[in-house]
Design an enzyme around this catalytic site. Sequence first.
Site, PDB file in Angstrom:
ATOM      1  CG  ASP A  10      -1.923  -1.092   1.229  1.00  0.00           C
ATOM      2  OD1 ASP A  10      -2.178  -1.645   0.153  1.00  0.00           O
ATOM      3  OD2 ASP A  10      -2.456  -1.409   2.298  1.00  0.00           O
TER       4      ASP A  10
ATOM      5  CG  ASP B 225     -11.817  -2.122  -0.874  1.00  0.00           C
ATOM      6  OD1 ASP B 225     -11.127  -3.144  -1.047  1.00  0.00           O
ATOM      7  OD2 ASP B 225     -11.428  -0.981  -1.157  1.00  0.00           O
TER       8      ASP B 225
END
Length: 278
Positions: free
Chosen positions: A11, A130
């Site tokens: 990330d 998500d």
Amino acid sequence: MLAKRIIPCLDVKDGRVVKGVSFVNLRDAGDPVENALYYDKQGADELIFLDITASHEKRKIILDVVEKTAEDVFMPLTVGGGIKTLDDIRDLLRAGCDKVSINTTAVKDPYFISRAAEKFGSQCIVVAIDAKRTADNMADATGEKWFSDLSMQDVILDISGRLTWAISTHGGRKMKMINAVAWAKKMEELGAGEFMLTSMDKDGTKDGYDIELTRTISETVSIPVIASGGAGTLEHLYEGLTAGKADAVLAASIFHFREFTVKEAKEYLRSKGVPVRL
């Protein structure tokens, strides 16, 4: 049986690897290229590189970082964050990635996935989901104009007292009235080649994957599912692949902060009878 994959995830925010809880409270976890080299030497099966604030801040993909990473590693590389056009995908593939991960743009325009799959092939189109367990009060969730499209009516969320999952976009900042399970089916129909399934409830907690979510999606679709969000132990990886029926498991914190190595993870899984590449 196909070998199960172990996938570290980078990330990235402002050119640095970061890790947080539910995509917030981020802390520094190093240089992306150095991390990529480390995982390559460790024998990771793939690497996922996500610019986690690209959609929210409306920035272009940091192509130079992608290029540097792709130049130095030899495992498959998936890149996501801020992908809005077919040109974005083309640029990333030219920069050296093998697959692209798309979330926010797919929600804004579901047929972008079919256009991307037709142009570049389903094998390189990963749809990121998500997902968050729904609560009685979903006041923060919103619909999109394309819900008026009759072909999309079956993905509208209906909580009606039963366990469902909604999906979020913009790095977890916006909730949508979309049923994650129905959405996965629709995305497969439109040409997605793989799913990166992240539990927003579990992300960064190190409490383990949302096994019920992972298993439900895995049993619903026929394309590979990568379990993501919550890995804290090697046992969690095992549970994601077995009880969750995922094809691959993604982890960040346990690898970034050197709690376990990819090699240790693979040796553990093999000892438990899970087929992996050593």
